[in-house]
Design a protein around this motif. Structure first.
Motif, short mmCIF file in Angstrom:
data_model
loop_
_atom_site.label_atom_id
_atom_site.label_comp_id
_atom_site.label_asym_id
_atom_site.label_seq_id
_atom_site.Cartn_x
_atom_site.Cartn_y
_atom_site.Cartn_z
N SER A 190 -0.58 -3.87 4.27
CA SER A 190 -0.64 -2.85 3.22
C SER A 190 -1.12 -1.52 3.81
CB SER A 190 -1.57 -3.30 2.09
OG SER A 190 -2.82 -3.75 2.60
N ASP A 191 -0.59 -0.45 3.27
CA ASP A 191 -0.88 0.90 3.78
C ASP A 191 -2.22 1.39 3.24
OD1 ASP A 191 -0.78 3.38 4.91
OD2 ASP A 191 1.00 4.07 3.84
N ARG A 196 -3.98 0.62 8.22
CA ARG A 196 -3.18 1.79 8.61
C ARG A 196 -3.58 2.29 9.99
NH1 ARG A 196 -4.92 5.78 5.00
NH2 ARG A 196 -3.71 4.70 3.38
N GLN A 203 4.21 2.17 12.34
CA GLN A 203 4.12 2.45 10.91
C GLN A 203 5.20 1.76 10.09
OE1 GLN A 203 3.28 6.48 9.76
NE2 GLN A 203 2.03 6.85 11.57
N LEU A 206 4.04 -1.13 7.88
CA LEU A 206 3.22 -0.88 6.69
C LEU A 206 4.08 -0.90 5.43
CD1 LEU A 206 1.10 2.10 8.09
CD2 LEU A 206 0.24 -0.20 7.62
N SER A 208 3.72 -0.23 0.90
CA SER A 208 2.89 0.26 -0.20
C SER A 208 2.53 -0.87 -1.15
CB SER A 208 3.65 1.36 -0.97
OG SER A 208 2.95 1.69 -2.16
#
Length: 264
Positions: A190-191, A196, A203, A206, A208
């Motif tokens: 999860s971002d 993060r 990236q 990741l 949302s």
């Protein structure tokens, strides 16, 4: 008591909670501490008004956590074929881990493909775990979801995983994420701060927390579209070796303690 005895006292902030019932406790700890250790840059920013704070991320044993062949005996015991795809969550099963999002994503993913399994590794006797188990009883994918309970052979579970997913709402420096990366296993997180920061060079891993569909898409891509090549997974392990090796964590603590004793 340490202050009264004239002994330096250091505390490590291991979670992202600062408010609520524990707020005054953290304020008191911060005031009395000789030094504070943070585990990610977001924590460091929150304590930027004090000069007695250091950043020391978590580390993992890279000799223990490394790429291994699939434990076929474990697959057999779980009733999973070697041709099936295994999605795994390894967590302390409490609400902040957000595992319900993964369950919902898995149910949606199951409508696309049936040769998948979801393993939820962690204490299945917590109130939250029991809620999750009840939730899955209504799912068409319920027979493909396995709550393993606590396990001692966590490395074996990494070995049979095709992707490990962290749906946490708050994390400081998640060891599961680092262990997965060190084992050259694809990981999705999860971002949020903590996750993060570790996945900054990767990236695309990741997602949302506000988008179940995005999580479904990323799991599907990881499992069936070869979005994680061997070279890519080796880069992920190298990132852990260079930045989150437990030897580095030990050396950073040792230097901090020596500096404190020297009065620096």
């Amino acid at each position: 008591a340490a202050r009264m005895a004239g002994i330096p006292w250091v505390y490590t902030k291991k979670n992202m909670n600062w408010s609520g019932k524990s707020k005054n406790g953290w304020l008191m700890r911060t005031k009395l501490a000789k030094h504070i250790i943070c585990q990610n840059k977001s924590m460091l920013h929150l304590l930027s008004k004090t000069n007695k704070v250091s950043l020391i991320p978590r580390g993992v044993n890279i000799l223990e956590f490394k790429k291994k062949n699939k434990n076929t005996s474990l697959l057999s015991n779980l009733g999973i074929k070697q041709s099936d795809k295994v999605i795994t969550a390894i967590a302390n099963l409490v609400p902040v881990k957000g595992v319900e999002l993964l369950l919902e994503a898995f149910e949606k993913l199951y409508s696309k493909t049936q040769n998948i399994y979801l393993l939820i590794v962690g204490d299945n006797q917590t109130p939250y775990a029991k809620e999750l188990i009840q939730k899955t009883l209504k799912y068409s994918s319920r027979n493909k979801i396995k709550f393993t309970g606590k396990v001692l052979n966590v490395i074996d579970y990494y070995s049979i995983s095709d992707v490990v997913v962290l749906t946490s709402k708050k994390e400081s420096s998640p060891v599961t994420l680092l262990e997965t990366m060190a084992c050259c296993i694809p990981v999705l997180g999860s971002d949020i701060p903590g996750i993060r920061e570790i996945l900054a060079p990767f990236q695309n891993q990741l997602f949302s927390l506000d988008s179940k569909n995005q999580l479904v898409e990323k799991i599907y891509e990881t499992l069936f579209e070869s979005s994680c090549s061997i070279n890519y997974l080796n880069q992920i392990r190298k990132h852990v070796i260079n930045n989150y090796n437990i030897d580095l964590e030990v050396k950073r603590h040792q230097k901090l303690y020596e500096d404190i004793l020297k009065g620096n």
